[in-house]
Design a protein around this motif. Sequence first.
Motif, short mmCIF file in Angstrom:
data_model
loop_
_atom_site.label_atom_id
_atom_site.label_comp_id
_atom_site.label_asym_id
_atom_site.label_seq_id
_atom_site.Cartn_x
_atom_site.Cartn_y
_atom_site.Cartn_z
N ASP A 91 -4.27 -9.95 -7.61
CA ASP A 91 -4.28 -8.50 -7.44
C ASP A 91 -4.23 -7.74 -8.76
OD1 ASP A 91 -4.71 -7.78 -4.82
OD2 ASP A 91 -2.77 -6.82 -4.56
N PHE A 92 -3.33 -8.15 -9.65
CA PHE A 92 -3.12 -7.39 -10.89
C PHE A 92 -3.75 -8.07 -12.10
CE2 PHE A 92 1.10 -6.25 -8.66
CZ PHE A 92 0.46 -5.28 -7.91
N ARG A 93 -4.24 -9.30 -11.91
CA ARG A 93 -4.90 -10.07 -12.97
C ARG A 93 -3.95 -10.37 -14.12
NH1 ARG A 93 -9.96 -5.95 -12.31
NH2 ARG A 93 -11.29 -7.24 -11.03
N GLY A 105 -9.95 0.64 -8.83
CA GLY A 105 -9.86 0.37 -10.27
C GLY A 105 -10.86 1.17 -11.06
N PRO A 106 -10.63 2.48 -11.21
CA PRO A 106 -11.59 3.32 -11.95
C PRO A 106 -11.72 2.90 -13.41
CG PRO A 106 -9.68 4.61 -11.18
CD PRO A 106 -9.46 3.21 -10.75
N ILE A 107 -12.97 2.92 -13.89
CA ILE A 107 -13.24 2.55 -15.28
C ILE A 107 -13.99 3.68 -15.97
CG2 ILE A 107 -14.29 0.87 -16.84
CD1 ILE A 107 -14.30 -1.16 -14.60
N LEU A 149 -12.03 1.87 -20.62
CA LEU A 149 -10.67 2.31 -20.30
C LEU A 149 -10.52 2.27 -18.79
CD1 LEU A 149 -7.91 3.75 -20.98
CD2 LEU A 149 -9.15 5.90 -20.71
N GLU A 150 -9.51 1.56 -18.29
CA GLU A 150 -9.38 1.47 -16.84
C GLU A 150 -7.94 1.53 -16.38
OE1 GLU A 150 -10.41 -2.52 -15.09
OE2 GLU A 150 -10.99 -2.91 -17.18
N TYR A 151 -7.80 2.02 -15.16
CA TYR A 151 -6.52 1.97 -14.47
C TYR A 151 -6.38 0.61 -13.79
CZ TYR A 151 -5.36 6.98 -14.68
OH TYR A 151 -5.00 8.23 -15.09
N LYS A 152 -5.23 0.01 -13.94
CA LYS A 152 -4.95 -1.23 -13.23
C LYS A 152 -4.62 -0.93 -11.76
CE LYS A 152 -2.19 -4.16 -15.25
NZ LYS A 152 -1.00 -4.63 -15.99
N TYR A 153 -4.70 -1.97 -10.95
CA TYR A 153 -4.40 -1.84 -9.53
C TYR A 153 -2.92 -1.52 -9.30
CZ TYR A 153 -4.95 -3.05 -4.55
OH TYR A 153 -5.00 -3.02 -3.17
N THR A 154 -2.11 -1.69 -10.34
CA THR A 154 -0.68 -1.37 -10.24
C THR A 154 -0.44 0.09 -9.93
OG1 THR A 154 -0.69 -1.17 -12.66
CG2 THR A 154 0.16 -3.24 -11.73
N TRP A 194 0.83 -1.20 0.00
CA TRP A 194 0.00 0.00 0.00
C TRP A 194 0.87 1.25 0.00
CZ3 TRP A 194 -5.09 0.00 3.22
CH2 TRP A 194 -5.87 -1.10 2.84
N ARG A 195 0.36 2.31 -0.60
CA ARG A 195 1.08 3.59 -0.59
C ARG A 195 1.26 4.05 0.85
NH1 ARG A 195 1.77 5.11 -5.58
NH2 ARG A 195 0.18 4.70 -7.16
N GLY A 196 2.47 4.47 1.18
CA GLY A 196 2.76 4.94 2.53
C GLY A 196 3.27 3.86 3.46
#
Length: 350
Positions: free
Chosen positions: A103-105, A285-287, A238-243, A32-34
């Motif tokens: 997690d990242f598929r 995971g925004p789409i 269009l989506e952001y990956k969990y990466t 996780w970040r942080g």
Amino acid sequence: MAKQFIPFTEAKHRSAVIVDSLHPNGLVLAHWRGAENPHNTADDTSAGIVLNALRQNIKGLDVPYVTANHFDVDGFVGVWSILNPAKALQNEAVLRQMALIGDFRELDLTNAAADQALKLVCWLNKVEKEKFYPPFGADEWEENEVEASVPKFTYFLEVFGEVLVHPEDFEPDWKTEYEQVLVDYQIINTPVTQVTTFPEIGLVQIQTPQPVHYYALFSRTIGYDMVLAKYSENRYELEYKYTTWVDISSRPTLPRVPLKPLAQILQNLEASGHQWTAESVTDTGPILRLNGKQLVKKERYANPTERPIYSSSIAPEIIIKQVVPYFQERFKGISPKQRWTWPEIKEFSK
């Protein structure tokens, strides 16, 4: 010393190993970040960080408890590994692949451990849904994931060891999804699918006839952080990956920039009657997609084959001409790096 899993709410009273989560009262092993992980334990997944820590037998592992604040494949593998260190290191390659797939598929069947890992993830997926609730489904029951996930951990920590050693005995539980992934993986890796990459913005475009399972779709996205899926009949997501929600250690990334302004640009071109929508950059995971109705989180997390994807009036060549310049402009003067902070990322949304 034998360790015990405790609910996350008890971590404030008992020092524990904190897996795939953040808490001040314990040894944190999380991407996780942080998160401030111990020296030389960095990895892309939390389970990978745990396995690195076990292999080095780092200071702090001797506390009697382990916990996590949610249940998913990566977090579960990490918790199970803390409780079963010898078995975890014996099966390290498979467990690492489970975390990556979960997690990242990112399924890579050229990896020798990936086939067994896929079976185990598919087993876990089915049993989780049948015995409990699907990922991000706790809200449906008006429950908090921190508390609702405890029975999942209790059950899977008890049975997973046997499944890991003898997955063939549990074939009825993993076979259906496993076989579907293999069929879709074949589609994604044949000439019927066209893949175009845009490395300067971290985008991969995948044009394939029909929606496919995420593990197949994202098999062609390793090393990239945004995916533009283009299906027949002008259907797009269009989506952001969990990466880009966590800190990965294998490569630098660009920060997330908001998708909602791009949704408005596309809406101005849209004549189908549907609405372009997108979640915020802090969503896991925004789409960006055309919506007939607003999807809840568990629907967005589910595979593309499990949700409606609507036809747009915008031609495929126009979509890409809008998407690529949008990100090129916003990433101008920004270099990829590791350990972006949430305040830094949120700054790009202003």
